[in-house]
Design a protein around this motif. Structure first.
Motif, PDB file in Angstrom:
ATOM      1  N   PHE A   1      12.166  39.280 -10.113  1.00  0.00           N
ATOM      2  CA  PHE A   1      13.276  39.183  -9.161  1.00  0.00           C
ATOM      3  C   PHE A   1      14.476  38.496  -9.812  1.00  0.00           C
ATOM      4  O   PHE A   1      15.605  38.981  -9.736  1.00  0.00           O
ATOM      5  CB  PHE A   1      12.831  38.417  -7.911  1.00  0.00           C
ATOM      6  CG  PHE A   1      13.953  38.093  -6.976  1.00  0.00           C
ATOM      7  CD1 PHE A   1      14.441  39.059  -6.108  1.00  0.00           C
ATOM      8  CD2 PHE A   1      14.539  36.839  -6.968  1.00  0.00           C
ATOM      9  CE1 PHE A   1      15.490  38.773  -5.248  1.00  0.00           C
ATOM     10  CE2 PHE A   1      15.583  36.546  -6.112  1.00  0.00           C
ATOM     11  CZ  PHE A   1      16.058  37.519  -5.250  1.00  0.00           C
ATOM     12  N   ASN A   2      14.235  37.358 -10.465  1.00  0.00           N
ATOM     13  CA  ASN A   2      15.327  36.628 -11.111  1.00  0.00           C
ATOM     14  C   ASN A   2      15.952  37.428 -12.243  1.00  0.00           C
ATOM     15  O   ASN A   2      17.177  37.396 -12.442  1.00  0.00           O
ATOM     16  CB  ASN A   2      14.829  35.274 -11.624  1.00  0.00           C
ATOM     17  CG  ASN A   2      14.647  34.294 -10.499  1.00  0.00           C
ATOM     18  OD1 ASN A   2      15.342  34.340  -9.501  1.00  0.00           O
ATOM     19  ND2 ASN A   2      13.703  33.395 -10.658  1.00  0.00           N
ATOM     20  N   MET A   3      15.138  38.155 -12.986  1.00  0.00           N
ATOM     21  CA  MET A   3      15.678  38.981 -14.069  1.00  0.00           C
ATOM     22  C   MET A   3      16.589  40.074 -13.513  1.00  0.00           C
ATOM     23  O   MET A   3      17.676  40.304 -14.024  1.00  0.00           O
ATOM     24  CB  MET A   3      14.541  39.616 -14.874  1.00  0.00           C
ATOM     25  CG  MET A   3      13.885  38.678 -15.853  1.00  0.00           C
ATOM     26  SD  MET A   3      12.572  39.475 -16.783  1.00  0.00           S
ATOM     27  CE  MET A   3      13.517  40.668 -17.728  1.00  0.00           C
ATOM     28  N   PHE A   4      16.138  40.745 -12.456  1.00  0.00           N
ATOM     29  CA  PHE A   4      16.959  41.811 -11.886  1.00  0.00           C
ATOM     30  C   PHE A   4      18.230  41.271 -11.242  1.00  0.00           C
ATOM     31  O   PHE A   4      19.277  41.916 -11.294  1.00  0.00           O
ATOM     32  CB  PHE A   4      16.158  42.656 -10.895  1.00  0.00           C
ATOM     33  CG  PHE A   4      15.261  43.641 -11.572  1.00  0.00           C
ATOM     34  CD1 PHE A   4      15.785  44.707 -12.294  1.00  0.00           C
ATOM     35  CD2 PHE A   4      13.889  43.497 -11.519  1.00  0.00           C
ATOM     36  CE1 PHE A   4      14.967  45.610 -12.940  1.00  0.00           C
ATOM     37  CE2 PHE A   4      13.051  44.395 -12.161  1.00  0.00           C
ATOM     38  CZ  PHE A   4      13.595  45.453 -12.868  1.00  0.00           C
ATOM     39  N   MET A   5      18.167  40.073 -10.666  1.00  0.00           N
ATOM     40  CA  MET A   5      19.386  39.465 -10.130  1.00  0.00           C
ATOM     41  C   MET A   5      20.367  39.162 -11.258  1.00  0.00           C
ATOM     42  O   MET A   5      21.565  39.415 -11.136  1.00  0.00           O
ATOM     43  CB  MET A   5      19.055  38.178  -9.366  1.00  0.00           C
ATOM     44  CG  MET A   5      18.561  38.403  -7.968  1.00  0.00           C
ATOM     45  SD  MET A   5      19.760  39.242  -6.920  1.00  0.00           S
ATOM     46  CE  MET A   5      21.077  38.054  -6.904  1.00  0.00           C
TER      47      MET A   5
ATOM     48  N   ALA B   1      20.069  36.132   2.809  1.00  0.00           N
ATOM     49  CA  ALA B   1      21.086  35.930   1.771  1.00  0.00           C
ATOM     50  C   ALA B   1      21.348  37.223   1.002  1.00  0.00           C
ATOM     51  O   ALA B   1      22.505  37.543   0.690  1.00  0.00           O
ATOM     52  CB  ALA B   1      20.655  34.818   0.815  1.00  0.00           C
ATOM     53  N   GLU B   2      20.319  37.974   0.707  1.00  0.00           N
ATOM     54  CA  GLU B   2      20.496  39.245  -0.003  1.00  0.00           C
ATOM     55  C   GLU B   2      21.314  40.225   0.839  1.00  0.00           C
ATOM     56  O   GLU B   2      22.165  40.939   0.301  1.00  0.00           O
ATOM     57  CB  GLU B   2      19.148  39.867  -0.363  1.00  0.00           C
ATOM     58  CG  GLU B   2      18.479  39.226  -1.535  1.00  0.00           C
ATOM     59  CD  GLU B   2      19.229  39.447  -2.833  1.00  0.00           C
ATOM     60  OE1 GLU B   2      19.907  40.475  -3.014  1.00  0.00           O
ATOM     61  OE2 GLU B   2      19.137  38.555  -3.691  1.00  0.00           O
TER      62      GLU B   2
ATOM     63  N   LEU C   1      24.906  41.879  -0.303  1.00  0.00           N
ATOM     64  CA  LEU C   1      25.117  43.322  -0.416  1.00  0.00           C
ATOM     65  C   LEU C   1      26.504  43.739   0.060  1.00  0.00           C
ATOM     66  O   LEU C   1      27.023  44.771  -0.355  1.00  0.00           O
ATOM     67  CB  LEU C   1      24.050  44.085   0.373  1.00  0.00           C
ATOM     68  CG  LEU C   1      22.663  44.113  -0.250  1.00  0.00           C
ATOM     69  CD1 LEU C   1      21.669  44.760   0.708  1.00  0.00           C
ATOM     70  CD2 LEU C   1      22.671  44.846  -1.575  1.00  0.00           C
ATOM     71  N   LEU C   2      27.103  42.933   0.918  1.00  0.00           N
ATOM     72  CA  LEU C   2      28.439  43.251   1.428  1.00  0.00           C
ATOM     73  C   LEU C   2      29.547  42.952   0.417  1.00  0.00           C
ATOM     74  O   LEU C   2      30.643  43.502   0.512  1.00  0.00           O
ATOM     75  CB  LEU C   2      28.709  42.457   2.707  1.00  0.00           C
ATOM     76  CG  LEU C   2      27.843  42.786   3.903  1.00  0.00           C
ATOM     77  CD1 LEU C   2      28.143  41.825   5.040  1.00  0.00           C
ATOM     78  CD2 LEU C   2      28.057  44.218   4.340  1.00  0.00           C
TER      79      LEU C   2
ATOM     80  N   SER D   1      26.661  33.629   0.995  1.00  0.00           N
ATOM     81  CA  SER D   1      25.252  34.009   0.916  1.00  0.00           C
ATOM     82  C   SER D   1      24.603  33.553  -0.381  1.00  0.00           C
ATOM     83  O   SER D   1      23.394  33.322  -0.423  1.00  0.00           O
ATOM     84  CB  SER D   1      25.115  35.526   1.050  1.00  0.00           C
ATOM     85  OG  SER D   1      25.587  35.951   2.305  1.00  0.00           O
ATOM     86  N   TRP D   2      25.376  33.438  -1.444  1.00  0.00           N
ATOM     87  CA  TRP D   2      24.813  33.062  -2.739  1.00  0.00           C
ATOM     88  C   TRP D   2      24.071  31.723  -2.704  1.00  0.00           C
ATOM     89  O   TRP D   2      22.974  31.606  -3.255  1.00  0.00           O
ATOM     90  CB  TRP D   2      25.913  33.046  -3.805  1.00  0.00           C
ATOM     91  CG  TRP D   2      25.365  32.832  -5.172  1.00  0.00           C
ATOM     92  CD1 TRP D   2      25.313  31.656  -5.859  1.00  0.00           C
ATOM     93  CD2 TRP D   2      24.756  33.814  -6.009  1.00  0.00           C
ATOM     94  NE1 TRP D   2      24.721  31.851  -7.078  1.00  0.00           N
ATOM     95  CE2 TRP D   2      24.371  33.168  -7.187  1.00  0.00           C
ATOM     96  CE3 TRP D   2      24.504  35.171  -5.872  1.00  0.00           C
ATOM     97  CZ2 TRP D   2      23.740  33.826  -8.241  1.00  0.00           C
ATOM     98  CZ3 TRP D   2      23.885  35.823  -6.921  1.00  0.00           C
ATOM     99  CH2 TRP D   2      23.505  35.163  -8.083  1.00  0.00           C
TER     100      TRP D   2
END
Length: 178
Positions: A15-19, A80-81, A85-86, A113-114
């Protein structure tokens, strides 16, 4: 490599890698986008990208922390995700010539959201690294997570450069926002 035996930790690192892969390039390109496409001045860009998010973070970090305490990490991650996305849509609005207030409002939802994502991620890392099982050597987990994020962030910069070079000639507009 012992922590990689834990499925939960592998998912967390993925998850962290893809973020990092999906958002790492934005730090460099958002400034170019604001100046070249949006036509913002230095003051406007600094206010929008540094001052306002910093002030907003000071206000919302405690709120996200209380929400994690109340409902848990995974629901806060999801909330938060969805807010994040917005964010790209706000930048499209800002560059399209629509009223800047609408674009700024949508971008601020992403900025607000971050911290929620950061609070939920930090709580997960503390939970995983703080367990006292044989497989969960905490410091190795933190190190592996940071290495994965650093590698993905570097790859993100290269991917962003390739996309910018190959798609730089495209110029489009969204009907109704011109």
């Amino acid at each position: 490599l012992t922590p990689l035996r834990l499925a939960n930790f592998r998912w967390f690192v993925a998850f962290n890698m893809f973020m990092a892969l999906g958002s790492g390039f934005m730090a460099q390109y958002i400034w170019l986008y604001m100046f070249d496409v949006g036509g913002y001045s230095n003051l406007q860009a600094n206010l929008l990208c540094i001052a306002l998010p910093g002030i907003a973070n000071l206000l919302v970090f405690p709120l996200w922390g209380r929400l994690v305490d109340r409902v848990g990490r995974k629901p806060v991650w999801a909330i938060a995700e969805c807010g994040m996305l917005l964010n790209p849509f706000g930048w499209v609005l800002l560059a399209s010539g629509a009223h800047p207030l609408w674009g700024c409002a949508v971008v601020m939802i992403g900025f607000l959201s971050w911290p929620g994502l950061e609070v939920a991620t930090m709580n997960t890392m503390l939970d995983l690294a703080g367990s006292r099982s044989e497989q969960a050597s905490g410091t190795a987990m933190v190190a592996l997570n940071n290495i994965a994020i650093a590698c993905a962030g570097t790859l993100s910069g290269f991917a962003g450069a390739v996309c910018a070079r190959s798609l730089g000639h495209l110029d489009g507009s969204i009907p109704g926002l011109d």
